[in-house]
Design a protein around this motif. Structure first.
Motif, PDB file in Angstrom:
ATOM      1  N   ALA A 250       0.661  -1.176   0.023  1.00 45.27           N
ATOM      2  CA  ALA A 250       0.006  -0.038  -0.002  1.00 45.27           C
ATOM      3  C   ALA A 250       0.877   1.245  -0.083  1.00 45.27           C
ATOM      4  CB  ALA A 250      -0.985   0.091   1.270  1.00 45.27           C
ATOM      5  N   GLU A 251       2.138   1.228   0.736  1.00 39.93           N
ATOM      6  CA  GLU A 251       2.831   2.535   0.887  1.00 39.93           C
ATOM      7  C   GLU A 251       3.473   2.585  -0.690  1.00 39.93           C
ATOM      8  OE1 GLU A 251       5.601  -1.180   1.285  1.00 39.93           O
ATOM      9  OE2 GLU A 251       3.471  -0.550   1.767  1.00 39.93           O
ATOM     10  N   ALA A 252       3.317   1.654  -1.555  1.00 37.57           N
ATOM     11  CA  ALA A 252       3.768   2.011  -2.803  1.00 37.57           C
ATOM     12  C   ALA A 252       2.714   2.934  -3.831  1.00 37.57           C
ATOM     13  CB  ALA A 252       4.145   0.685  -3.701  1.00 37.57           C
ATOM     14  N   LEU A 253       1.686   2.887  -3.336  1.00 39.49           N
ATOM     15  CA  LEU A 253       0.621   3.715  -3.811  1.00 39.49           C
ATOM     16  C   LEU A 253       1.019   5.021  -3.818  1.00 39.49           C
ATOM     17  CD1 LEU A 253      -1.264   1.204  -3.602  1.00 39.49           C
ATOM     18  CD2 LEU A 253      -3.118   2.663  -3.429  1.00 39.49           C
ATOM     19  N   TYR A 254       1.618   5.727  -2.677  1.00 34.63           N
ATOM     20  CA  TYR A 254       2.201   6.948  -2.790  1.00 34.63           C
ATOM     21  C   TYR A 254       3.566   7.094  -3.230  1.00 34.63           C
ATOM     22  CZ  TYR A 254       2.935  11.539  -0.612  1.00 34.63           C
ATOM     23  OH  TYR A 254       3.222  12.922  -0.258  1.00 34.63           O
ATOM     24  N   ALA A 255       4.384   6.207  -3.006  1.00 34.84           N
ATOM     25  CA  ALA A 255       5.691   6.318  -3.238  1.00 34.84           C
ATOM     26  C   ALA A 255       5.917   6.501  -4.931  1.00 34.84           C
ATOM     27  CB  ALA A 255       6.650   5.142  -2.897  1.00 34.84           C
ATOM     28  N   ASP A 256       4.821   5.587  -5.549  1.00 32.11           N
ATOM     29  CA  ASP A 256       4.821   5.788  -7.324  1.00 32.11           C
ATOM     30  C   ASP A 256       3.869   6.803  -7.767  1.00 32.11           C
ATOM     31  OD1 ASP A 256       6.659   3.267  -7.149  1.00 32.11           O
ATOM     32  OD2 ASP A 256       5.187   1.922  -7.215  1.00 32.11           O
ATOM     33  N   LEU A 257       3.547   7.521  -6.937  1.00 32.06           N
ATOM     34  CA  LEU A 257       2.600   8.505  -7.510  1.00 32.06           C
ATOM     35  C   LEU A 257       3.283   9.494  -8.545  1.00 32.06           C
ATOM     36  CD1 LEU A 257      -0.222   9.869  -7.441  1.00 32.06           C
ATOM     37  CD2 LEU A 257       0.782  11.396  -5.740  1.00 32.06           C
ATOM     38  N   GLY A 258       4.490   9.683  -8.584  1.00 32.95           N
ATOM     39  CA  GLY A 258       5.257  10.568  -9.543  1.00 32.95           C
ATOM     40  C   GLY A 258       5.211   9.742 -10.800  1.00 32.95           C
ATOM     41  N   HIS A 259       5.112   8.577 -10.750  1.00 33.67           N
ATOM     42  CA  HIS A 259       5.364   7.689 -12.207  1.00 33.67           C
ATOM     43  C   HIS A 259       3.974   7.590 -12.870  1.00 33.67           C
ATOM     44  CE1 HIS A 259       9.242   5.605 -11.547  1.00 33.67           C
ATOM     45  NE2 HIS A 259       8.849   6.290 -10.093  1.00 33.67           N
ATOM     46  N   PHE A 260       2.789   8.190 -12.157  1.00 35.04           N
ATOM     47  CA  PHE A 260       1.514   7.905 -12.809  1.00 35.04           C
ATOM     48  C   PHE A 260       0.721   9.258 -12.174  1.00 35.04           C
ATOM     49  CE2 PHE A 260       2.808   3.661 -11.961  1.00 35.04           C
ATOM     50  CZ  PHE A 260       2.627   3.294 -13.177  1.00 35.04           C
ATOM     51  N   THR A 261      -0.409   9.322 -12.032  1.00 35.17           N
ATOM     52  CA  THR A 261      -1.100  10.602 -11.579  1.00 35.17           C
ATOM     53  C   THR A 261      -2.147  10.145 -10.617  1.00 35.17           C
ATOM     54  OG1 THR A 261      -3.003  10.605 -13.210  1.00 35.17           O
ATOM     55  CG2 THR A 261      -0.917  11.592 -13.837  1.00 35.17           C
ATOM     56  N   HIS A 262      -2.845  11.292  -9.651  1.00 34.97           N
ATOM     57  CA  HIS A 262      -3.512  10.914  -8.516  1.00 34.97           C
ATOM     58  C   HIS A 262      -4.774  10.101  -9.155  1.00 34.97           C
ATOM     59  CE1 HIS A 262      -6.871  12.185  -5.561  1.00 34.97           C
ATOM     60  NE2 HIS A 262      -6.298  11.192  -5.306  1.00 34.97           N
ATOM     61  N   ARG A 263      -5.436  10.691 -10.228  1.00 36.71           N
ATOM     62  CA  ARG A 263      -6.744  10.371 -10.926  1.00 36.71           C
ATOM     63  C   ARG A 263      -6.499   8.734 -11.362  1.00 36.71           C
ATOM     64  NH1 ARG A 263      -9.378  14.962 -14.674  1.00 36.71           N
ATOM     65  NH2 ARG A 263      -9.814  16.433 -12.926  1.00 36.71           N
ATOM     66  N   SER A 264      -5.257   8.379 -11.830  1.00 34.65           N
ATOM     67  CA  SER A 264      -5.044   7.110 -12.609  1.00 34.65           C
ATOM     68  C   SER A 264      -4.928   6.090 -11.488  1.00 34.65           C
ATOM     69  CB  SER A 264      -3.747   7.017 -13.424  1.00 34.65           C
ATOM     70  OG  SER A 264      -2.574   7.542 -12.713  1.00 34.65           O
ATOM     71  N   VAL A 265      -4.354   6.478 -10.370  1.00 36.56           N
ATOM     72  CA  VAL A 265      -4.234   5.425  -9.326  1.00 36.56           C
ATOM     73  C   VAL A 265      -5.552   5.305  -8.362  1.00 36.56           C
ATOM     74  CG1 VAL A 265      -3.248   5.063  -6.971  1.00 36.56           C
ATOM     75  CG2 VAL A 265      -1.866   6.249  -8.782  1.00 36.56           C
ATOM     76  N   LEU A 266      -6.370   6.400  -8.424  1.00 39.14           N
ATOM     77  CA  LEU A 266      -7.863   6.476  -7.800  1.00 39.14           C
ATOM     78  C   LEU A 266      -8.553   5.589  -8.723  1.00 39.14           C
ATOM     79  CD1 LEU A 266      -9.705   7.610  -5.750  1.00 39.14           C
ATOM     80  CD2 LEU A 266     -10.274   9.392  -7.344  1.00 39.14           C
ATOM     81  N   ALA A 267      -8.549   5.652  -9.979  1.00 35.05           N
ATOM     82  CA  ALA A 267      -9.432   5.018 -10.660  1.00 35.05           C
ATOM     83  C   ALA A 267      -9.243   3.403 -10.573  1.00 35.05           C
ATOM     84  CB  ALA A 267      -9.410   5.454 -12.277  1.00 35.05           C
ATOM     85  N   SER A 268      -7.874   3.177 -10.971  1.00 36.07           N
ATOM     86  CA  SER A 268      -7.216   1.778 -10.928  1.00 36.07           C
ATOM     87  C   SER A 268      -7.634   1.184  -9.587  1.00 36.07           C
ATOM     88  CB  SER A 268      -5.920   1.596 -11.399  1.00 36.07           C
ATOM     89  OG  SER A 268      -5.177   2.292 -10.417  1.00 36.07           O
ATOM     90  N   PHE A 269      -7.510   1.752  -8.288  1.00 39.51           N
ATOM     91  CA  PHE A 269      -7.526   1.070  -7.283  1.00 39.51           C
ATOM     92  C   PHE A 269      -9.147   0.853  -6.817  1.00 39.51           C
ATOM     93  CE2 PHE A 269      -8.134   0.452  -2.745  1.00 39.51           C
ATOM     94  CZ  PHE A 269      -7.134  -0.686  -2.336  1.00 39.51           C
ATOM     95  N   SER A 270      -9.784   1.820  -6.752  1.00 36.21           N
ATOM     96  CA  SER A 270     -11.433   2.062  -6.562  1.00 36.21           C
ATOM     97  C   SER A 270     -11.988   1.121  -7.245  1.00 36.21           C
ATOM     98  CB  SER A 270     -11.763   3.434  -6.468  1.00 36.21           C
ATOM     99  OG  SER A 270     -10.918   4.105  -5.535  1.00 36.21           O
ATOM    100  N   LEU A 271     -11.945   1.065  -8.727  1.00 32.48           N
ATOM    101  CA  LEU A 271     -12.660   0.492  -9.631  1.00 32.48           C
ATOM    102  C   LEU A 271     -12.268  -0.884  -9.908  1.00 32.48           C
ATOM    103  CD1 LEU A 271     -13.348   3.595 -12.047  1.00 32.48           C
ATOM    104  CD2 LEU A 271     -14.780   2.838  -9.977  1.00 32.48           C
ATOM    105  N   PHE A 272     -11.236  -1.196  -9.657  1.00 37.06           N
ATOM    106  CA  PHE A 272     -11.096  -2.620 -10.237  1.00 37.06           C
ATOM    107  C   PHE A 272     -10.100  -3.437  -8.987  1.00 37.06           C
ATOM    108  CE2 PHE A 272      -7.861  -5.445 -12.526  1.00 37.06           C
ATOM    109  CZ  PHE A 272      -8.716  -6.374 -12.888  1.00 37.06           C
ATOM    110  N   VAL A 273      -8.909  -2.777  -8.686  1.00 33.05           N
ATOM    111  CA  VAL A 273      -8.184  -3.619  -7.675  1.00 33.05           C
ATOM    112  C   VAL A 273      -8.923  -4.014  -6.335  1.00 33.05           C
ATOM    113  CG1 VAL A 273      -5.826  -3.525  -6.389  1.00 33.05           C
ATOM    114  CG2 VAL A 273      -6.281  -2.569  -8.845  1.00 33.05           C
TER     115      VAL A 273
END
Length: 573
Positions: A250-273
């Motif tokens: 779970a800590e990687a969600l925040y550490a890897d944020l710079g590689h993606f965007t807030h919206r992309s992480v929010l969408a991928s986790f909330s809607l699928f993972v």
């Protein structure tokens, strides 16, 4: 763009947390066969841990605290410094210090500006959290890859433990060798594997719910948690260390944020993972409620026989991918630490023109690989590795919560009526996880502490040394430029033909190397140029906009030059 990044995030961020169902139930009930009530309690603990720590805390709150799109503990710290007006990691002049103290803002901001001890406390927590992430970055690839390769022993008795160790080392070498390709290529390659893995687990869960009934859905109610603790007592507290395995990564969600965007992480986790993970754990719980005697091998026993070998292959691939989250997270955090002067100046390679945070640090990559190989060769067993796992993650959870609380109060100015319940809930939960993992220190968790301590030691030594170096560099030049008495001591000087080029960390005043040079030689070139290199948040800077030049008064032929480069530009000097 968001959809593409959300798809790529599957292959980069969620491999670790997505492969936790392989071992969570078997680890929780490793010492005894569970009753149906115990299984409901475990389902409830897993569901609410996933929901509160990952969905609510990280996705809902922590990801909002980005620093110009970057995530990780150093980005959190950088955000605090910019918004509050503090700089405990750097030298601050007396005039600057007085100016910062008189800035406006809340009482908390003012208190932090005045209290040097509190500022250093924030700096210390940041370095500690970074050290823990580095420790996690060593253990996660080792645990993931070795767990995957160990699955081969399920297929044939001909595979020995020494074979597992050898194959694991070979896979690790291959995994770290492809990191140079960049996050975009690696994540797009790994994304289909993780997506297929999560969908397959959800399909198996639906099969088990249909076959064994939906009684396990009752475990989603939180009232089973206090009942579980009432029955198990101290043993339930010890089991928290195993329950926490469901949120490793779970800590990687925040550490890897710079590689993606807030919206992309929010969408991928909330809607699928998140839906796939919840369904997977409930489905495994449904199987266990019918066959609790299979708890030691829950994942493989609940897979229908015709799908065993396809799932074995998929599990092996997914477990290898699980390492990616922490590897890229370590690159991002070290890159941010270098920017703040808290880590030696390694070469940071940007691998994408479109996403500035996608970086690769070769020295960190190969160091992690060597440490991972040493861990696999030294522990030689997934059980022993599992005992070393978890302490670093739980420590990062607690330290991140403490830092985000400061952000909520001092930066976002959230009411204490909302901050207090948030702090109470998450600190109680995460300190409980931390205390359960501390009990595993003699059994192997000491290793993550040792790696973390090594990282903290390197950062501390570098910070102390570079801070002391900057003190004369920032203090003396200003006196030399601004003080007529000291300027007259350095002027007039004898001249030598040619151009003198001096690199400077700061575009203000004269560099310390020149002051040292003049004291020993007492001569300067006809033209002296003081060059400062700055990397701007753009992929490229046009050559006509590269240089900013100004004459440095009151000295003739002294010039201050700032050379600006984009993060994809090659600095050839």
């Amino acid at each position: 763009m968001t959809a593409a990044l959300a798809w790529g995030s599957l292959g980069c961020i969620y491999g670790d947390i997505g492969t936790s169902p392989l071992y969570v139930y078997s680890t929780i009930f490793a010492s005894s066969e569970p009753s149906q009530a115990d299984i409901l309690g475990a389902i409830s603990l897993i569901f609410w841990t996933l929901t509160l720590i990952v969905l609510v805390k990280y996705v809902g709150v922590v990801l909002l605290a980005d620093d110009e799109g970057e995530g990780g503990t150093f980005s959190l710290y950088s955000l605090l410094c910019r918004k509050i007006g503090i700089r405990p990691h750097d030298v601050m002049f007396r005039g600057e210090s007085r100016m910062m103290r008189h800035l406006g803002g809340t009482a908390v901001r003012a208190a932090l500006r005045r209290n040097r001890a509190a500022q250093l406390g924030l700096w210390g927590m940041t370095m500690a959290a970074t050290g823990m992430v580095l420790g996690d970055g060593v253990l996660t690839p080792a645990v993931s890859v070795m767990s995957a390769v160990s699955g081969l022993k399920e297929a044939t008795d001909a595979v020995t433990q020494q074979t597992v160790v050898g194959v694991s080392i070979a896979v690790l070498v291959l995994l770290f060798s492809v990191q140079r390709c960049g996050t975009s290529k690696v994540s797009s390659t790994f994304a289909p594997i993780v997506a297929l893995w999560l969908c397959s687990n959800a399909g198996v869960a639906i099969y088990n719910l249909a076959l064994h009934g939906g009684g396990a859905l009752a475990g989603l109610s939180p009232h089973h948690i206090p009942l579980f603790f009432a029955r198990r007592g101290v043993e339930a507290w010890r089991m928290l260390g195993s329950v926490m395995l469901c949120v490793t990564g779970a800590e990687a969600l925040y550490a890897d944020l710079g590689h993606f965007t807030h919206r992309s992480v929010l969408a991928s986790f909330s809607l699928f993972v998140y839906p796939c993970l919840v369904l997977t754990y409930v489905g495994q719980g449904a199987y266990l409620m019918s066959r609790p005697e299979d708890v030691t091998d829950t994942f493989w026993k609940c897979v229908p026989r015709p799908f065993f070998y396809p799932m074995l292959i998929l599990a092996t691939l997914a477990s290898v991918v699980a390492s990616q989250a922490l590897i890229t997270g370590c690159f991002s955090i070290i890159s941010n630490a270098i920017k703040l002067g808290a880590f030696p100046k390694l070469s940071v390679l940007h691998t994408s023109e479109h996403v500035r945070g996608q970086v690769y640090v070769a020295e960190i990559n190969w160091t992690l690989m060597l440490l991972c190989i040493g861990v696999v060769a030294g522990f030689q067993d997934t059980v022993a590795l599992g005992l070393a796992y978890g302490l670093a993650v739980s420590s990062v959870f607690v330290l991140t919560t403490l830092l985000i609380l400061v952000v909520m109060v001092a930066v976002w100015e959230v009411s204490l009526a909302l901050v207090a319940p948030f702090a109470l809930v998450f600190l109680v939960i995460e300190l409980a996880f931390l205390s359960a993992n501390l009990a595993k220190v003699p059994e192997g968790a000491w290793f993550s502490l040792a790696v973390s301590a090594g990282g903290i030691y390197v950062m501390t030594i570098w910070w102390v040394g570079s801070t002391r170096q900057r003190q004369p560099q920032q203090g003396q030049p200003r006196a030399a430029v601004g003080s007529g008495e000291r300027s007259s001591q350095l002027w007039p000087l004898s001249r030598q033909p040619g151009i003198g080029l001096y690199y400077s960390e700061t575009p203000v005043g004269l560099p310390h190397v020149l002051i040292h040079f003049l004291r020993n030689v007492q001569s300067v070139h006809d033209v002296s140029v003081f060059l400062t290199v700055r990397v701007v948040p753009l992929p490229h800077v046009q050559p006509v906009e590269r240089l900013l030049v100004r004459q440095l008064a009151p000295f003739p032929n002294f010039y201050q030059v700032v050379a600006r480069y984009g993060y994809m530009d090659r600095v050839d000097h």
